[in-house]
Design a protein around this motif. Structure first.
Motif, mmCIF file in Angstrom:
data_model
loop_
_atom_site.group_PDB
_atom_site.id
_atom_site.type_symbol
_atom_site.label_atom_id
_atom_site.label_comp_id
_atom_site.label_asym_id
_atom_site.label_seq_id
_atom_site.Cartn_x
_atom_site.Cartn_y
_atom_site.Cartn_z
ATOM 1 N N GLY A 114 79.120 42.386 34.420
ATOM 2 C CA GLY A 114 78.869 41.789 33.112
ATOM 3 C C GLY A 114 77.501 42.155 32.564
ATOM 4 O O GLY A 114 77.348 42.433 31.370
ATOM 5 N N ARG B 212 83.694 41.783 28.019
ATOM 6 C CA ARG B 212 82.593 41.037 28.636
ATOM 7 C C ARG B 212 82.930 39.559 28.811
ATOM 8 O O ARG B 212 82.551 38.947 29.815
ATOM 9 C CB ARG B 212 81.315 41.190 27.802
ATOM 10 N N ARG B 213 83.637 38.969 27.856
ATOM 11 C CA ARG B 213 84.007 37.552 28.000
ATOM 12 C C ARG B 213 84.916 37.346 29.204
ATOM 13 O O ARG B 213 84.719 36.398 29.982
ATOM 14 C CB ARG B 213 84.692 37.048 26.734
ATOM 15 N N ILE C 110 85.095 39.224 31.851
ATOM 16 C CA ILE C 110 84.295 39.430 33.060
ATOM 17 C C ILE C 110 83.483 38.178 33.364
ATOM 18 O O ILE C 110 83.385 37.737 34.516
ATOM 19 C CB ILE C 110 83.379 40.654 32.900
ATOM 20 N N GLY C 111 82.891 37.587 32.321
ATOM 21 C CA GLY C 111 82.093 36.384 32.510
ATOM 22 C C GLY C 111 82.906 35.209 33.012
ATOM 23 O O GLY C 111 82.477 34.479 33.917
ATOM 24 N N THR D 110 83.826 35.722 36.559
ATOM 25 C CA THR D 110 82.666 35.438 37.404
ATOM 26 C C THR D 110 82.595 33.953 37.723
ATOM 27 O O THR D 110 82.432 33.550 38.879
ATOM 28 C CB THR D 110 81.364 35.884 36.702
ATOM 29 N N SER E 154 82.459 29.943 26.187
ATOM 30 C CA SER E 154 82.939 31.328 26.060
ATOM 31 C C SER E 154 84.233 31.369 25.260
ATOM 32 O O SER E 154 85.303 31.721 25.750
ATOM 33 C CB SER E 154 83.137 31.949 27.451
#
Length: 209
Positions: free
Chosen positions: A66, A84-85, A87-88, A91, A140
Motif C-alpha cells: 500500500g 489502494r483501498r 490493499i488497505g 491489511t 475507507s
C-alpha cells in the motif's frame, strides 16, 4: 502527429479495465487456506503460533504494498491507485486476523490479553498499531471521503506512523537476530522517505540559516 503511448500509459490502460474486487476474493481465499493448513496440521507442531505469524506476515507485506502505490506512480507513472483501498482494507483484515488468533486461540483470556498489552512492549506497540488502523478502515469509503474533506487525507496519513510501529512490533517479536523484519523496516522507511519534499526541506533549512 500524435505521440505513441508510452509503456506506463499502456499499463495504465490495461489496469483501468481490471476491477479491484478480485483482491478481496484472493485475500479471503488466502486467509481461509492458511486457516485450513493450521487446522489440518500442515503449519508445523505449533499451528496456532504459525497461523498467527502467517497472518501478521501477510499484513506487513500488504502494508508495504500500500505504501508503494504512490512512489510507483511518482517515479514510473504506473498507477495502482484504484487498488489502494482494497490493499488497505485487506491489511486491516489480516492484522485483525493476526490479533484474533493471538487473543482467542493462543492467549484465550481477556485478563491475560490485557496483562500482555501492559507488560510486554512488543504487544503494546502492536496494539497501538492495530487500534490506529481501525479509524482508517472505518473511513475507507466514498461517504467518508466526502464527509471529512481535507481531514480525510490528514487522518489517513496516520498510516505512516502505524507502518513504522508495525515493523518495530515485528522486529521485537522475532526471536534472535533475523534479517526479514529489518528488511521490512528498511522498505517502510525508504517508501516514507520518497514522500518527503527534499528540495523544499533543504531550501527552507539553508534559506533560514
Amino acid at each position: 502527429m500524435a505521440r505513441p503511448p508510452g509503456t506506463a500509459q499502456k499499463i495504465n490502460s490495461v489496469l483501468r479495465r481490471v476491477p479491484a474486487w478480485p483482491l478481496y476474493v484472493l485475500g479471503a481465499a488466502w486467509a481461509a487456506f492458511l486457516f485450513w493448513q493450521a487446522l489440518t496440521g500442515r503449519l508445523g507442531v505449533e499451528p496456532i503460533n504459525a497461523l498467527e505469524r502467517e497472518y501478521g506476515d501477510t499484513a506487513i507485506k500488504l502494508l508495504v504494498a500500500g505504501l508503494a502505490v504512490t512512489p510507483l506512480m511518482k517515479y514510473t507513472r504506473v498507477s495502482l491507485m484504484k487498488f489502494r483501498r482494497a490493499i488497505g482494507l485487506l491489511t486491516f483484515f489480516f492484522v485483525l486476523a493476526h490479533f484474533s488468533v493471538w487473543a482467542l486461540l493462543d492467549v484465550q483470556s481477556f485478563g491475560r490479553v490485557w496483562a500482555d498489552i501492559l507488560k510486554r512492549p512488543y504487544v503494546t506497540v502492536g496494539m497501538i498499531a492495530f487500534l490506529g488502523l481501525i479509524p482508517l478502515a472505518l473511513t475507507s469509503n466514498n461517504w467518508s471521503v466526502r464527509r471529512l474533506g481535507r481531514n480525510w487525507r490528514r487522518l489517513h496519513q496516520l498510516v505512516y506512523g502505524i507502518a513504522i510501529l508495525g515493523a518495530v512490533h515485528y522486529i521485537w517479536l522475532a526471536k534472535g537476530f533475523q534479517i526479514e523484519p529489518l528488511v521490512y523496516l528498511g522498505l517502510i522507511l525508504g517508501l516514507l522517505a520518497t514522500r518527503i519534499r527534499w528540495r523544499r526541506l533543504m531550501a527552507e533549512r539553508f534559506g533560514t540559516a
